[in-house]
Design an enzyme around this catalytic site. Structure first.
Site, short mmCIF file in Angstrom:
data_model
loop_
_atom_site.label_atom_id
_atom_site.label_comp_id
_atom_site.label_asym_id
_atom_site.label_seq_id
_atom_site.Cartn_x
_atom_site.Cartn_y
_atom_site.Cartn_z
CD GLU A 187 -2.49 -2.09 0.48
OE1 GLU A 187 -2.55 -1.42 -0.29
OE2 GLU A 187 -2.95 -3.04 0.78
N GLY A 250 -11.93 2.77 -19.17
CA GLY A 250 -13.47 2.87 -19.26
C GLY A 250 -14.09 3.20 -20.46
CG ASP A 322 -2.89 -3.08 -8.39
OD1 ASP A 322 -1.51 -2.87 -7.61
OD2 ASP A 322 -3.79 -3.03 -7.80
#
Length: 492
Positions: A187, A250, A322
């Site tokens: 993180e 998107g 990621d």
């Protein structure tokens, strides 16, 4: 140094730890989807680059807990079954879909699953480590390590933090043959002084989020009075691809991750629009998506070049994501990645690793980092906020009990090993993240409490002196959860 500057892409492979034998099938499904749609194609891309003689293409972080899963015999067998089932589902879809576009998609899924099966059977049957070691040895990547089970390090007792980091680095060395000199801290969690622990563990460089450097990510920096170097994510560039609100995946023509054809389990639709219900989404058209990939790759290259030109020379841009973005969350991600890594050098940008950036001289002066993370607010609120206050308190008690229970020993003890293993699994940062973000929150709480309960049971047996029972319980828990054969409680 090339004309425009230097670009470093960092991708980090991590998924929540799963248990064996289907105890938490949602965890297994996550793993196998990411394995099939991200890890296989990204590795294939990197192997092609290595065969072309390319070196230092990107920096790859692999969480030790994920590496353990991808080497585990149970997971290897189950993933092979999953790939075969993918091909059967594609064949089934071809018999029930009547739209010509969907019939073409079913055929494409059959070809993709056939290639995945061939790649797995010829390269992966002995686990990920053999594949990953080839990438490391060829020099096409720089490998980052990390703590054993992806804990949020700032909330760990210093003794447990040290053990988790050393265990994770040692596990990577055991699997790959070399100890990583850099880490992607889970993180990007940091608290002042952690660089001293990094230095003691042999960590030379790590990643933070851009705001921790007040946006000055144009060079790496030594931290405090140490020789440990931090790199900051350039959010202006990184968010072009994937941000809390928008990004390339998107686009209306890309394949929609969330819309399933439930009888086949395949995803036949394009995004179409943010507010379009699933039943009204249009069929996926690969040709339209391929054009969008080229458009977005060109836009990203332009963004990097503009950013480099705005920075003092020599300029550095670090973008970090990621690994699961490329193929799992974003079906077209591997194709986009290939296009970008090919086009950036053609635009006069040096593409290299974090290690390569240091070798090229991208090192600024020392900095004092604040407490920080990559999460909401760039502070610790995701992992110690009100929604997870009970988990934070429980984890603090667990750590105190662990340190009170462990005793120095020259003899390896399977009970102590399992006690520590359950503690580290309970302390994973994923559980708090998933609760705070309301992403499979019940699953996350169940996972955390399951490991905490296993820990408490063992701790009680140790306290009561019930040695024989503790040995039996530890063995049962080890079969259920453990993949870290190198975890040794004598080091804690």
């Amino acid at each position: 140094m090339t004309e425009e500057g230097t670009f470093c892409l960092v991708v980090h492979s991590h998924l929540p730890w799963l248990a064996h034998h289907g105890s938490w099938p949602v965890g297994e499904e996550w793993l196998y989807q990411a394995w099939a749609h991200s890890y296989l194609p990204v590795v294939d891309l990197l192997e092609r680059y290595a065969a072309q003689g390319k070196r230092d293409v990107l920096t790859l972080g692999v969480t030790p807990v994920l590496a353990a899963q991808l080497d585990d015999p149970y997971c290897l067998r189950a993933f092979h079954d999953w790939l075969g089932n993918w091909q059967l589902r594609a064949d089934f879809a071809a018999t029930r879909w009547t739209d010509p576009l969907l019939k073409d998609l079913a055929a494409a899924e059959h070809r993709a699953s056939a290639k995945a099966l061939t790649d797995f059977e010829t390269k992966w049957r002995h686990g990920f480590s053999t594949v990953l070691r080839g990438l490391v040895d060829s020099g096409v990547i720089e490998l980052l390590g990390g703590p054993a089970t992806h804990p949020f390090q700032p909330l760990l007792d210093e003794r447990i933090r040290r053990f988790a980091l050393n265990t994770g680095l040692a596990d990577t060395e055991h699997r790959i043959g070399t100890r990583p000199a850099g880490i992607w801290a889970p993180e990007c969690g940091y608290s002042p002084g952690m660089e001293q622990g990094y230095a003691a563990a042999g960590v030379q460089r790590f990643l933070v989020d851009g705001p921790a450097l007040h946006g000055d990510t144009s060079a790496a920096h030594t931290v405090g009075d140490s020789d440990v170097v931090c790199f900051g994510r350039d959010l202006e560039v990184t968010y072009r691809v994937w941000s809390p609100k928008a990004g390339y995946p998107g686009d209306p023509v890309y394949r929609d991750f969330h819309t399933y054809d439930h009888p086949s389990g395949l995803k036949p639709s394009r995004v179409t629009g943010k507010n379009v219900p699933p039943e009204e989404k249009r069929p996926y058209e690969p040709e339209l998506a391929a054009l969008a990939v080229q458009r977005h790759a060109a836009d990203f290259v332009d963004t990097v070049v503009r950013r480099l030109r705005s920075l003092p020379k020599p300029g550095l841009v670090v973008a970090a994501y990621d690994t699961e973005l490329f193929g799992h969350w974003w079906h077209e991600g591997p194709a986009w990645l290939d296009a970008v890594l090919t086009a950036l050098p053609e635009a006069g940008v040096r593409v290299t690793t974090l290690r390569g950036a240091l070798e090229a001289g991208h090192l600024g002066g020392p900095v004092e980092l604040p407490a920080s993370s990559w999460g909401s607010g760039k502070d610790w609120r995701v992992w110690d906020g009100e929604q997870v206050a009970d988990m934070v308190d429980a984890n603090a008690r667990l750590q105190r009990t662990l340190l009170d229970t462990l005793r120095p020993s020259d003899v390896r003890d399977p009970v102590a090993d399992q006690l520590l293993r359950e503690a580290l699994l309970a302390l994973s940062s994923d559980w708090a993240f998933m609760v705070t973000k309301d992403s499979a929150a019940d699953y996350a709480r169940h996972r955390a409490s399951t490991h905490a309960d296993g820990f408490s049971h063992l701790a009680d047996l140790i306290r009561l002196g019930a040695r024989e029972k503790a040995v039996d319980v530890a063995a049962e828990l080890r079969v259920r959860d453990g993949l870290f054969g190198t975890l040794d409680a004598r080091g804690c």
